[in-house]
Design a protein around this motif. Sequence first.
Motif, PDB file in Angstrom:
ATOM      1  N   THR A 148       1.016  -1.062  -0.141  1.00 47.41           N
ATOM      2  CA  THR A 148      -0.005   0.057  -0.063  1.00 47.41           C
ATOM      3  C   THR A 148       1.019   1.220   0.085  1.00 47.41           C
ATOM      4  N   ARG A 149       1.832   1.110   0.910  1.00 44.03           N
ATOM      5  CA  ARG A 149       2.724   2.417   0.953  1.00 44.03           C
ATOM      6  C   ARG A 149       3.563   2.646  -0.307  1.00 44.03           C
ATOM      7  N   GLU A 150       3.922   1.657  -0.942  1.00 43.46           N
ATOM      8  CA  GLU A 150       4.577   1.714  -1.989  1.00 43.46           C
ATOM      9  C   GLU A 150       3.704   2.216  -3.305  1.00 43.46           C
ATOM     10  N   PHE A 151       2.537   1.730  -3.271  1.00 43.41           N
ATOM     11  CA  PHE A 151       1.510   2.070  -4.271  1.00 43.41           C
ATOM     12  C   PHE A 151       1.338   3.689  -4.315  1.00 43.41           C
ATOM     13  N   PHE A 152       1.322   4.400  -3.019  1.00 41.45           N
ATOM     14  CA  PHE A 152       0.948   5.648  -2.953  1.00 41.45           C
ATOM     15  C   PHE A 152       2.308   6.593  -3.290  1.00 41.45           C
ATOM     16  N   GLN A 153       3.533   5.990  -2.654  1.00 38.99           N
ATOM     17  CA  GLN A 153       4.672   6.636  -2.971  1.00 38.99           C
ATOM     18  C   GLN A 153       4.868   6.722  -4.745  1.00 38.99           C
ATOM     19  N   ALA A 154       4.414   5.507  -5.410  1.00 37.20           N
ATOM     20  CA  ALA A 154       4.645   5.656  -6.870  1.00 37.20           C
ATOM     21  C   ALA A 154       3.872   6.481  -7.518  1.00 37.20           C
ATOM     22  N   LEU A 155       2.709   7.002  -6.992  1.00 34.74           N
ATOM     23  CA  LEU A 155       1.801   7.868  -7.763  1.00 34.74           C
ATOM     24  C   LEU A 155       2.606   9.418  -7.934  1.00 34.74           C
ATOM     25  N   THR A 156       2.382   9.673  -9.305  1.00 36.30           N
ATOM     26  CA  THR A 156       3.158  10.899  -9.927  1.00 36.30           C
ATOM     27  C   THR A 156       2.330  12.065  -9.924  1.00 36.30           C
ATOM     28  N   GLY A 157       0.990  12.106  -9.849  1.00 38.49           N
ATOM     29  CA  GLY A 157       0.155  13.434 -10.005  1.00 38.49           C
ATOM     30  C   GLY A 157      -0.373  13.366 -11.648  1.00 38.49           C
ATOM     31  N   ASP A 158       0.454  12.737 -12.423  1.00 37.75           N
ATOM     32  CA  ASP A 158       0.056  12.370 -13.905  1.00 37.75           C
ATOM     33  C   ASP A 158      -1.194  11.621 -13.703  1.00 37.75           C
ATOM     34  N   GLN A 159      -2.456  12.137 -14.381  1.00 38.66           N
ATOM     35  CA  GLN A 159      -3.652  11.210 -14.297  1.00 38.66           C
ATOM     36  C   GLN A 159      -3.516   9.854 -15.175  1.00 38.66           C
ATOM     37  N   ARG A 160      -2.881   9.932 -16.355  1.00 38.68           N
ATOM     38  CA  ARG A 160      -2.765   8.863 -16.895  1.00 38.68           C
ATOM     39  C   ARG A 160      -1.866   7.811 -16.533  1.00 38.68           C
ATOM     40  N   LYS A 161      -0.806   8.237 -15.699  1.00 37.28           N
ATOM     41  CA  LYS A 161       0.290   7.377 -15.258  1.00 37.28           C
ATOM     42  C   LYS A 161      -0.387   6.659 -13.866  1.00 37.28           C
ATOM     43  N   ASP A 162      -1.126   7.513 -13.100  1.00 37.39           N
ATOM     44  CA  ASP A 162      -1.730   6.944 -11.852  1.00 37.39           C
ATOM     45  C   ASP A 162      -2.863   6.321 -12.212  1.00 37.39           C
ATOM     46  N   ALA A 163      -3.667   6.568 -13.377  1.00 37.25           N
ATOM     47  CA  ALA A 163      -4.542   5.551 -13.982  1.00 37.25           C
ATOM     48  C   ALA A 163      -4.134   4.034 -13.825  1.00 37.25           C
ATOM     49  N   ALA A 182       5.867  -1.552 -15.584  1.00 38.77           N
ATOM     50  CA  ALA A 182       6.221  -2.373 -14.656  1.00 38.77           C
ATOM     51  C   ALA A 182       5.348  -2.210 -13.570  1.00 38.77           C
ATOM     52  N   PRO A 183       4.667  -3.043 -13.115  1.00 37.11           N
ATOM     53  CA  PRO A 183       4.008  -2.898 -11.797  1.00 37.11           C
ATOM     54  C   PRO A 183       4.602  -2.195 -10.554  1.00 37.11           C
ATOM     55  N   PHE A 184       3.808  -1.847  -9.535  1.00 35.43           N
ATOM     56  CA  PHE A 184       4.664  -1.052  -8.660  1.00 35.43           C
ATOM     57  C   PHE A 184       5.232  -2.131  -7.599  1.00 35.43           C
ATOM     58  N   ASP A 185       4.765  -3.402  -7.441  1.00 41.08           N
ATOM     59  CA  ASP A 185       5.321  -4.183  -6.609  1.00 41.08           C
ATOM     60  C   ASP A 185       6.218  -5.219  -7.191  1.00 41.08           C
ATOM     61  N   LEU A 186       6.790  -4.629  -8.514  1.00 43.05           N
ATOM     62  CA  LEU A 186       7.735  -5.672  -9.294  1.00 43.05           C
ATOM     63  C   LEU A 186       8.857  -6.295  -8.177  1.00 43.05           C
ATOM     64  N   MET A 235       8.716  -6.703  -4.938  1.00 42.31           N
ATOM     65  CA  MET A 235       8.435  -7.160  -3.729  1.00 42.31           C
ATOM     66  C   MET A 235       8.261  -8.553  -3.507  1.00 42.31           C
ATOM     67  N   PRO A 236       9.009  -9.346  -2.790  1.00 45.89           N
ATOM     68  CA  PRO A 236       9.173 -10.499  -2.912  1.00 45.89           C
ATOM     69  C   PRO A 236       7.728 -11.386  -2.933  1.00 45.89           C
ATOM     70  N   GLU A 237       6.760 -10.785  -2.030  1.00 45.93           N
ATOM     71  CA  GLU A 237       5.583 -11.417  -1.752  1.00 45.93           C
ATOM     72  C   GLU A 237       4.570 -10.989  -2.890  1.00 45.93           C
ATOM     73  N   ALA A 238       4.798 -10.601  -3.937  1.00 49.57           N
ATOM     74  CA  ALA A 238       3.934  -9.826  -5.023  1.00 49.57           C
ATOM     75  C   ALA A 238       3.453 -11.402  -5.729  1.00 49.57           C
ATOM     76  N   ARG A 239       2.143 -11.104  -6.109  1.00 46.51           N
ATOM     77  CA  ARG A 239       1.662 -12.200  -6.774  1.00 46.51           C
ATOM     78  C   ARG A 239       2.259 -12.434  -8.287  1.00 46.51           C
ATOM     79  N   HIS A 240       2.316 -13.506  -8.807  1.00 48.10           N
ATOM     80  CA  HIS A 240       2.693 -13.984 -10.186  1.00 48.10           C
ATOM     81  C   HIS A 240       1.735 -13.715 -10.988  1.00 48.10           C
ATOM     82  N   GLY A 241       1.954 -13.312 -12.275  1.00 49.08           N
ATOM     83  CA  GLY A 241       0.996 -12.749 -13.200  1.00 49.08           C
ATOM     84  C   GLY A 241       0.278 -13.827 -14.015  1.00 49.08           C
ATOM     85  N   VAL A 242       0.484 -14.985 -13.898  1.00 50.73           N
ATOM     86  CA  VAL A 242      -0.123 -16.091 -14.941  1.00 50.73           C
ATOM     87  C   VAL A 242      -0.919 -17.019 -14.151  1.00 50.73           C
ATOM     88  N   LYS A 243      -2.018 -17.104 -14.742  1.00 50.17           N
ATOM     89  CA  LYS A 243      -3.325 -17.982 -14.201  1.00 50.17           C
ATOM     90  C   LYS A 243      -3.213 -19.285 -14.580  1.00 50.17           C
TER      91      LYS A 243
END
Length: 628
Positions: free
Chosen positions: A105-120, A284-288, A290-298
């Motif tokens: 959560t903290r990393e997510f909000f730190q990653a926000l830039t104020g650029d609406q397109r990037k933040d979306a 890149a996802p913000f949690d790239l 982070m060791p506990e981040a989920r993998h992206g293949v289902k």
Amino acid sequence: MNPPTQQERFGFQAEVVQLLDLMIHSLYSNKEIFLREVISNASDAIDRLRFAILTDPELHEDDEALEIHVAYDKEARTITISDNGIGMSRQEVMDNIGTIAKSGTREFFQALTGDQRKDATLIGQFGVGFYSSFIVADQVILTTRRAGLPAGEAVRWESDGRGDYTLETVEREARGTEIVLHLREGEDDLLNDHRLRTIIQKYSDHISLPILMPETTEDGSGEDAVVNRASALWARAKSEIGEADYNEFYKHVAHDFADPLAHLHAKMEGTYEYTLLLFIPATAPFDLWMPEARHGVKLHVQRVFIMDDTGQLMPNYLRFVRGVIDSADLPLNVSREILQSSRVVDSIRSSAVKKVLKLLKDLAEKEPDKYATFWKEFGDVLKEGVAEDYSNRDDIAKLLRFTTTKSATDEPDTSFGDYVSRMKEGQEKIYYLLAPSPAAAKHSPHLEIFRKKGIEVLLLGEAIDNWLVTSLPDFEGKRLQSVAQGVSDLGSMEDEAEKEANEKAVTELGGLVERLKKALGDKVSDVRTTNRLTTSPACIVADEPDIEMNLARRMRGSGLPSRPVLEINPEHALVQRLDRETDEERLSDWAQILYSQSVLTLGARIEDPADFVERLNGLLMTLAEETD
């Protein structure tokens, strides 16, 4: 103890309030995606139910088909989306909707830039699509019952998205979730059959579950009719699938708002039968990291969702890959333990990795601009594969990109292949320099002789580069050699005159070398003359034959190699002046200054800055007095 029945009010977690405000303002220009996000969540809920039923068949509860319903009411100004998936318990509602209960959560909000397109884009990556309801709704009512719980333990959640929400226990016969959106003023264009169907077909046609809406038949009676194609996208023939279909499926499976950079779709038949539909994201996802981040293949088995990958389907260095792998040979009740020892999974993993690496190779060769984007986002992750995946090491090495002493910009634009093609006549090694940062690498004194002779050097300034060079001793027979380790050796590129000058310096400056060794004591393991410098008086190199300097730096903590060697430039005026110095105390001061300067240019830290400054000031004062 009976569950509470009264309505209770709770405050949103602070991050939720911040997220809601951000989402409404960042995504309003593309407000119709709210429906895609809510439908995607409904699809996930049904997938989770299917998986749970494999181990607990009683959760099915009835023979009703698994499906998603969308309806609207013009008079009430509402849109309703419902599913008969796994549903949520009271605690799950509080955990999943009242708070953002996930790491990062903290990393997510730190990653926000104020650029609406990037933040979306970040919002989508964080997987909080439910909150997009508030883009178009000023009140949201969610009613849900977890599969397996009695009808009297359903939960109703209600909020206007401004700071708090209410919860109450209610009766609900059907398991699953219903979401009622009360639209904001000015959103009445959504209360239209054609509009909603168009949105569903645009964004959710790939959903393998039927999405139904009410339809009036010729006799005036009403019934629900399927709006989407309701077939797994990856199971369709590629000739039936357009680029827009792939892009929308990616956004669904990756929870991303941007189109993917590239994709591969392959059906494999032979010993084992399986289908791959895999994507390379554009960012890149913000949690790239982070060791506990989920993998992206289902993982799916016969089109039934089984589980998210936990590392068995895709190696860690390809953790950025998103998509679906569907096997026809695994059992529906497959467990993680079975996956770890399955020949089927080993075969699928091996094939999937090779195909992803081939996709990246094609991207690099045919669409270099796209590959440059990929490298900027995921290059450091891919480098991990050199150490992790020996069987594919050579293919991974060909995909690596570097900044070099001949790069026009700071962007990594050189492959090993490019470097080898530009090697000087007589050059037998691939030279590189490890440094604390790209800037430190570019200005290192270790590069001086290489610049003079026009020999290209790879500049490695990222932390992962330590492991890269220790895991990759050579490329296509060309040995990798650090320019800051061991005795300088340019082989056949060193002419006879240079060799004679080096031998002469060793003899003539032998006395100075011994005096500097004595002055520096155990700060260095050796002092010697060198031909690697052309403008600097001295530098520090690592003497270890097998341990790279940056790795040794971390072991020492100070930033120095564990066995530092001070090399002096016999052609430098300061070194020649020191050779004539008769005052041993002053020579000792100069030795310490020379050593400390070399530590700083290495990018390391000096242990006693005050002593360095005092000695330097003292020598400056002496020089000033001598010139008066």
